[in-house]
Design a protein around this motif. Structure first.
Motif, mmCIF file in Angstrom:
data_model
loop_
_atom_site.group_PDB
_atom_site.id
_atom_site.type_symbol
_atom_site.label_atom_id
_atom_site.label_comp_id
_atom_site.label_asym_id
_atom_site.label_seq_id
_atom_site.Cartn_x
_atom_site.Cartn_y
_atom_site.Cartn_z
ATOM 1 N N ARG A 198 24.603 38.239 55.233
ATOM 2 C CA ARG A 198 24.763 36.808 55.496
ATOM 3 C C ARG A 198 26.133 36.319 55.054
ATOM 4 O O ARG A 198 26.670 36.756 54.037
ATOM 5 N N GLY A 199 26.662 35.359 55.820
ATOM 6 C CA GLY A 199 27.998 34.839 55.529
ATOM 7 C C GLY A 199 28.108 34.169 54.181
ATOM 8 O O GLY A 199 29.145 34.252 53.514
ATOM 9 N N ASN A 200 27.004 33.525 53.715
ATOM 10 C CA ASN A 200 27.097 32.831 52.425
ATOM 11 C C ASN A 200 27.241 33.812 51.268
ATOM 12 O O ASN A 200 27.779 33.470 50.219
ATOM 13 N N GLU A 201 26.766 35.066 51.447
ATOM 14 C CA GLU A 201 26.947 36.066 50.386
ATOM 15 C C GLU A 201 28.420 36.459 50.280
ATOM 16 O O GLU A 201 28.949 36.629 49.179
ATOM 17 N N MET A 202 29.094 36.616 51.436
ATOM 18 C CA MET A 202 30.534 36.905 51.402
ATOM 19 C C MET A 202 31.294 35.710 50.830
ATOM 20 O O MET A 202 32.291 35.875 50.123
ATOM 21 N N THR A 203 30.806 34.498 51.115
ATOM 22 C CA THR A 203 31.447 33.304 50.563
ATOM 23 C C THR A 203 31.375 33.324 49.042
ATOM 24 O O THR A 203 32.349 32.986 48.360
ATOM 25 N N ASP A 204 30.223 33.751 48.493
ATOM 26 C CA ASP A 204 30.083 33.870 47.038
ATOM 27 C C ASP A 204 31.129 34.827 46.473
ATOM 28 O O ASP A 204 31.737 34.561 45.434
ATOM 29 N N VAL A 205 31.302 35.959 47.163
ATOM 30 C CA VAL A 205 32.287 36.956 46.714
ATOM 31 C C VAL A 205 33.682 36.339 46.722
ATOM 32 O O VAL A 205 34.457 36.471 45.765
ATOM 33 N N LEU A 206 34.012 35.635 47.814
ATOM 34 C CA LEU A 206 35.354 35.066 47.953
ATOM 35 C C LEU A 206 35.626 33.986 46.911
ATOM 36 O O LEU A 206 36.762 33.798 46.478
ATOM 37 N N ARG A 207 34.566 33.275 46.514
ATOM 38 C CA ARG A 207 34.754 32.234 45.509
ATOM 39 C C ARG A 207 34.789 32.803 44.096
ATOM 40 O O ARG A 207 35.526 32.326 43.239
ATOM 41 N N GLU A 208 33.954 33.824 43.852
ATOM 42 C CA GLU A 208 33.824 34.374 42.498
ATOM 43 C C GLU A 208 34.998 35.252 42.105
ATOM 44 O O GLU A 208 35.563 35.106 41.024
ATOM 45 N N PHE A 209 35.345 36.202 42.974
ATOM 46 C CA PHE A 209 36.284 37.253 42.580
ATOM 47 C C PHE A 209 37.653 36.716 42.130
ATOM 48 O O PHE A 209 38.198 37.202 41.143
ATOM 49 N N PRO A 210 38.251 35.727 42.823
ATOM 50 C CA PRO A 210 39.552 35.243 42.332
ATOM 51 C C PRO A 210 39.465 34.599 40.949
ATOM 52 O O PRO A 210 40.447 34.583 40.207
ATOM 53 N N GLU A 211 38.283 34.065 40.589
ATOM 54 C CA GLU A 211 38.126 33.392 39.303
ATOM 55 C C GLU A 211 37.744 34.355 38.184
ATOM 56 O O GLU A 211 37.907 34.041 37.010
ATOM 57 N N LEU A 212 37.222 35.526 38.555
ATOM 58 C CA LEU A 212 36.773 36.475 37.535
ATOM 59 C C LEU A 212 37.949 37.187 36.896
ATOM 60 O O LEU A 212 38.894 37.586 37.569
ATOM 61 N N GLN A 213 37.848 37.355 35.579
ATOM 62 C CA GLN A 213 38.897 38.078 34.869
ATOM 63 C C GLN A 213 38.542 39.551 34.796
ATOM 64 O O GLN A 213 37.441 39.920 34.381
ATOM 65 N N ASP A 214 39.464 40.383 35.236
ATOM 66 C CA ASP A 214 39.260 41.828 35.186
ATOM 67 C C ASP A 214 39.289 42.273 33.726
ATOM 68 O O ASP A 214 40.296 42.070 33.037
#
Length: 590
Positions: A261-277
């Motif tokens: 589902r597109g909303n799952e990819m949206t979650d990834v796109l929103r989360e990953f840039p904010e997450l600290q490696d």
């Protein structure tokens, strides 16, 4: 070379007049130049799967072959990018054509205008072969992109110079053994359905640390290994894969959203840039490539997205990096295969899937591994493949799950019952398995001590014993069990709730290092051993289960990272005292 369309059936187009075309050639179809790929040839008639919406296309439309297979562009600019299934950059498309993907839009996979600072590591006159490093580009703050000699090329460097270049600018000239000159650039192309070559493949012997306790301790995956995450709707497949993408001990992550589902990819796109490696302190996107081919995108491109992702992963593996490919999900990819197979009127296999389903899955998973890269230096890279499987109704006997189980060596079976009880990750410890345990045992013994694997085996035995005892409890009740069996149930509950259960949304519990996992499991099993001794001396189980340290163990996983060694040591010391007191009370009562 051009032909004419004679039939259109959804994403399948049949064209004639293509006698000089080859299987797997990329073609452009109709006035909108829709991109497609030849699946089968029969004389001058070709069956083409089109990677875009074909509405409005009719017989008589022109088909032009490019004479080349479906390939990806490999070079600086892939990290932090988000592509569709055939490596078209979605952000560039949005800037050029708006929020909806325009049919027939042609954009290169790599930005042609951005300049990269190239630093050569070879000189004029040097002999090089395929896979050798020509120089480096600092692609992001955490990824040093190594510019490689294309695998099928070799010879002597005639000239090479550092500086600021686009991916198509010549950076040097190579003269091959036949005396022919080749321009070298920062970019190379590779057909997606062909695995990139390597010198030697090694058995995986190092675990991939994911920070998820049930994975790392009970069912580990090796770097260069293969794993499947099957489970019904709502059991947490996507969150497990997000956790792996966030925390896995790898240099590069390729995340393929294949038919989800597109909303799952949206979650990834929103989360990953904010997450600290956790490894670098930078944004997680600084080492991630995203491929988004969601359920509302053309079905044929879903089939290609898996190959696009793993080819990009092999390219970074060839630089000597550890790479993880996370595909969500291979069931949707198999459904795309089934749809195209049906339109091609092929003989269906089980449940309508094509007879070659198993071999296609193998082609994907077999590209994983630990390899010695081609080239003159002794680089080693690894590619770990993790695929989600979404069986209808959670039925693991369906063809995609069964074919996957025959191929992968780690199986994390998600359980809807655990998910409904809010136990996450909802990996069922009775149905899951890892075939890497023996090959990883030397690493565990060397780095964590022999007690770690002994504790792991003991914990799994207690959980299996709990499953047997639960059947008795349902018949005769818990109070009729012996004190030792009651202790087994209590220890199993501690393992489940205090160790295996993990909160992905709580920062301190989202990731757990091996050292912390070892100490936490050791605490629980030490409590079990001391209680068994106390029961032998006459201690009452009610007294043992009520000691204050029992609750402290339950809260131990939420102790801040820098404090846990001291806190765990204090709990271990308190356990000895409190259980000894309960044992002394039991002896006095006797």
């Amino acid at each position: 070379m051009s032909g004419k369309v004679v039939k259109v059936s959804g994403p399948l187009v049949v064209a004639t007049g293509l006698s000089d075309a080859n299987m797997a050639d990329v073609v452009r179809v109709g006035p909108q130049r829709l991109i497609g790929e030849i699946l089968t040839m029969n004389g001058d008639s070709a069956s083409i799967q089109v990677y875009e919406e074909t509405s409005g296309l009719g017989p008589g439309a022109e088909v032009i072959t490019t004479g080349a297979p479906l390939s990806v562009e490999l070079g600086p600019g892939m990290i932090e990018n988000i592509y569709d299934g055939i490596q078209r950059p979605l952000e560039e498309i949005m800037r050029a054509a708006g929020s909806n993907i325009t049919r027939g839009i042609e954009l290169p996979g790599l930005n042609r205008e951005k300049k990269w600072e190239f630093t050569p590591t070879v000189q004029s006159g040097d002999k090089v072969s395929g896979g050798d490093i020509l120089g480096t580009v600092q692609e992001t703050s955490v990824v040093l992109h190594k510019i490689l000699v294309p695998p099928r090329m070799g010879g002597t460097i005639l000239s090479i110079q550092g500086g600021s270049y686009t991916v198509t600018d010549p950076i040097g000239i190579l003269v091959d053994d036949a005396g022919e000159r080749h321009e070298l650039t920062l970019m190379q192309k590779w057909p997606v359905r062909v695995g990139r070559p390597y010198s030697h493949k090694y058995p995986p012997k190092t675990p991939l640390c994911s920070g998820q306790r049930i994975i790392d301790t009970l069912f580990p995956i090796a770097k260069g290994g293969t794993a499947a995450v099957p489970g019904p709707f709502g059991s947490g497949k996507t969150v497990v894969q997000h956790q792996l993408a966030k925390w896995a001990d790898v240099d590069i992550v390729i995340y393929i959203g294949c038919g989800e589902r597109g909303n799952e990819m949206t979650d990834v796109l929103r989360e990953f840039p904010e997450l600290q490696d956790p490894r670098t302190g930078e944004s997680l996107m600084k080492r991630t490539v995203l491929i988004a081919n969601t359920s509302d995108m053309p079905v044929a491109a879903r089939e290609a997205s898996i190959y696009t992702g793993i080819t990009i992963a092999e390219y970074f593996r060839d630089m000597g990096y550890d790479v993880a490919v996370i595909a969500d999900s291979t069931s949707r990819w198999a459904e795309a295969l089934r749809e195209m197979s049906g339109r091609l009127e092929e003989m269906p296999g089980e449940e309508g899937y094509p007879a070659y389903l198993g071999s296609r899955l193998s082609q994907f998973y077999e590209r994983a591994g630990v390899v010695e890269c081609i080239g003159s230096d002794d680089r080693r890279g690894s590619l770990t493949a993790v695929g989600a499987v979404s069986p209808p109704g959670g039925d693991l006997s369906e063809p995609v799950s069964q074919a996957t189980m025959r191929i992968v060596k780690v199986f994390w079976a998600l359980d809807a019952g655990l998910a409904y009880r809010r136990h996450f990750p909802a990996i069922n410890w009775l149905n899951s398995y890892s075939l890497y345990l023996e090959s990883l045992r030397p690493w565990y013994d060397e780095n964590l001590g022999e007690e770690f694997m002994a504790d792991r085996d003991r914990a799994l035995a207690i959980l299996q014993e709990e499953s047997s005892l639960n059947e008795i409890v349902q018949l005769v009740g818990k109070d009729s069990l012996s004190p030792a069996d009651q202790l087994t149930l209590e220890t199993a509950r501690m393992i489940r709730e205090d160790f295996l259960q993990q909160n992905a949304f709580l920062d301190v519990d989202s990731y757990s290092s091996y050292d912390r996992q070892e100490k936490l499991l050791g605490l629980i099993l030490r409590c079990d051993a001391l209680c068994r001794e106390a029961i032998g001396k006459g201690a009452a189980t009610a007294d043992l289960f009520a000691i204050p340290s029992r609750e402290r163990i339950g809260r131990a996983k939420s102790v801040p990272q820098e404090e846990y060694p001291a806190v765990y040591a204090a709990i271990a010391s308190a356990l000895e005292t409190e259980i000894a007191a309960a044992a002394a009370k039991g002896e006095a009562d006797v």
